[in-house]
Design an enzyme around this catalytic site. Structure first.
Site, PDB file in Angstrom:
ATOM      1  N   ALA A  47      -5.687  -5.070   6.289  1.00 12.94           N
ATOM      2  CA  ALA A  47      -6.903  -4.274   6.120  1.00 12.94           C
ATOM      3  C   ALA A  47      -7.889  -4.514   7.260  1.00 12.94           C
ATOM      4  O   ALA A  47      -8.496  -3.566   7.775  1.00 12.94           O
ATOM      5  CB  ALA A  47      -7.553  -4.587   4.780  1.00 12.94           C
ATOM      6  N   THR A  91       0.854  -1.183   0.000  1.00 12.90           N
ATOM      7  CA  THR A  91       0.000   0.000   0.000  1.00 12.90           C
ATOM      8  C   THR A  91       0.888   1.231   0.000  1.00 12.90           C
ATOM      9  O   THR A  91       2.102   1.126   0.174  1.00 12.90           O
ATOM     10  CB  THR A  91      -0.923   0.034   1.238  1.00 12.90           C
ATOM     11  OG1 THR A  91      -1.852   1.085   1.098  1.00 12.90           O
ATOM     12  CG2 THR A  91      -0.125   0.238   2.498  1.00 12.90           C
TER      13      THR A  91
END
Length: 315
Positions: A144, A96
């Site tokens: 996540a 990310t």
């Protein structure tokens, strides 16, 4: 806990057999003559009973320790679930790019939207900015599920604080709550590298970094994720504190774009938020490919044309 007194309570409390006999004379005869409701086995002494209880307690503790050690080695629960089964040296990669920085008008957060595990792209539309309150935002980097759960739990705690105290929580206090929450679970497989940003009523803009070990840092600029090195390259070159909101949005957008362009684990949609004294607002949302073949392609073409013209003039 020291349970040695259970093995010989008489010696521990300093009570001798003679003292026990003397104490028995204080009991009324009417009570001594009463028939007990149950039959006490012959030869059963208090200290023997306590010794048996201590042994049973030690045996239970040993079983619990064995169960805990087994759970750590169990592939369903222990750290081994986060590595490749055929080669424990290969760890799954979390990709990310997120960034945040303070400037003269507030705090800016910019993120991508790709969720991946190694080379597998699970989603390209993940919302990596968590809305905590009107004046607080958090980012997601790492797992996540971990980031989403704990930051939503933080949103609940911040709302409870607001109801109890009659005023909104400070950014420092909110980040401390998050750090305290995850600190209790350090070493248990959490994967988090989050930022908590917001605007305080007294001190103004504030930015904190919190990770899964409970580390909490206050700073002017942070970037987290596999593409953070590329984002830092742009930020270190172009960041300045005195910027307008439009300039800050363009810088955050450009930094995330370069990270998504160079980092295979980052990509998708670029989201840019800015937090001012009026609260947070999303200033940009767009696909990185649209920027690559649109705005930034035009800028590259213009730069090439200018360089070519300059070379012709020099000749």
């Amino acid at each position: 806990m020291d349970l040695s007194f259970l093995k010989d309570p008489d010696a521990f409390f300093g009570v001798s057999a003679t003292q026990q006999q003397d104490a028995s004379s204080l009991v009324p005869a009417s009570l001594l003559s009463m028939t007990p409701a149950f039959e006490v086995p012959s030869g059963l002494k208090a200290h023997a009973f306590m010794a048996d209880a201590a042994a049973e307690l030690e045996e239970t503790k040993a079983k619990e320790d064995q169960a805990a050690a087994k759970s750590l080695s169990d592939p369903r629960y222990g750290p081994s679930r986060y590595v490749c089964p055929s080669n424990p040296a290969i760890r799954y990669k979390h990709g990310t790019t997120t960034l945040g920085f303070k400037f003269s008008h507030g705090v800016l957060l910019a993120v991508d939207s790709r969720a991946s595990m190694g080379s597998y792209i699970g989603s390209g539309t993940v919302e990596k900015v968590i809305r905590i309150s009107k004046y607080l935002l958090g980012t997601m980097a790492g797992g996540a599920a971990d980031c989403s759960f704990w930051e939503r739990q933080l949103a609940f705690q911040c709302r409870v604080h607001e109801l109890r105290e009659g005023k909104r929580i400070s950014v420092a206090a909110a980040s401390k709550l998050l750090a305290n929450n995850v600190y209790q679970y350090r070493g248990m497989g959490l994967s988090m590298g989050t930022m908590v940003a917001g605007w305080d009523e007294v001190t103004g803009p504030a930015l904190f970094y919190v990770d899964d070990e409970g580390t909490r840092l206050r700073g002017e600029m942070f970037s987290a994720g596999s593409g953070s090195t590329y984002a830092y390259g742009v930020l270190d070159n172009e960041y300045k504190y005195e910027m307008t909101v439009e300039e800050a949005v363009e810088l955050g957008k450009r930094a995330i774009y370069h990270a998504t362009h160079r980092d295979a684990y980052s990509g998708g949609t670029i989201n840019v938020f800015c937090i001012t004294e009026k609260g947070w607002k999303q200033y940009f949302r767009g696909d990185m490919n649209s920027l690559h073949y649109g705005q930034y392609a035009e800028e590259r073409a213009a730069a090439e044309a200018e360089r070519a013209n300059k070379m012709q003039v020099d000749e």
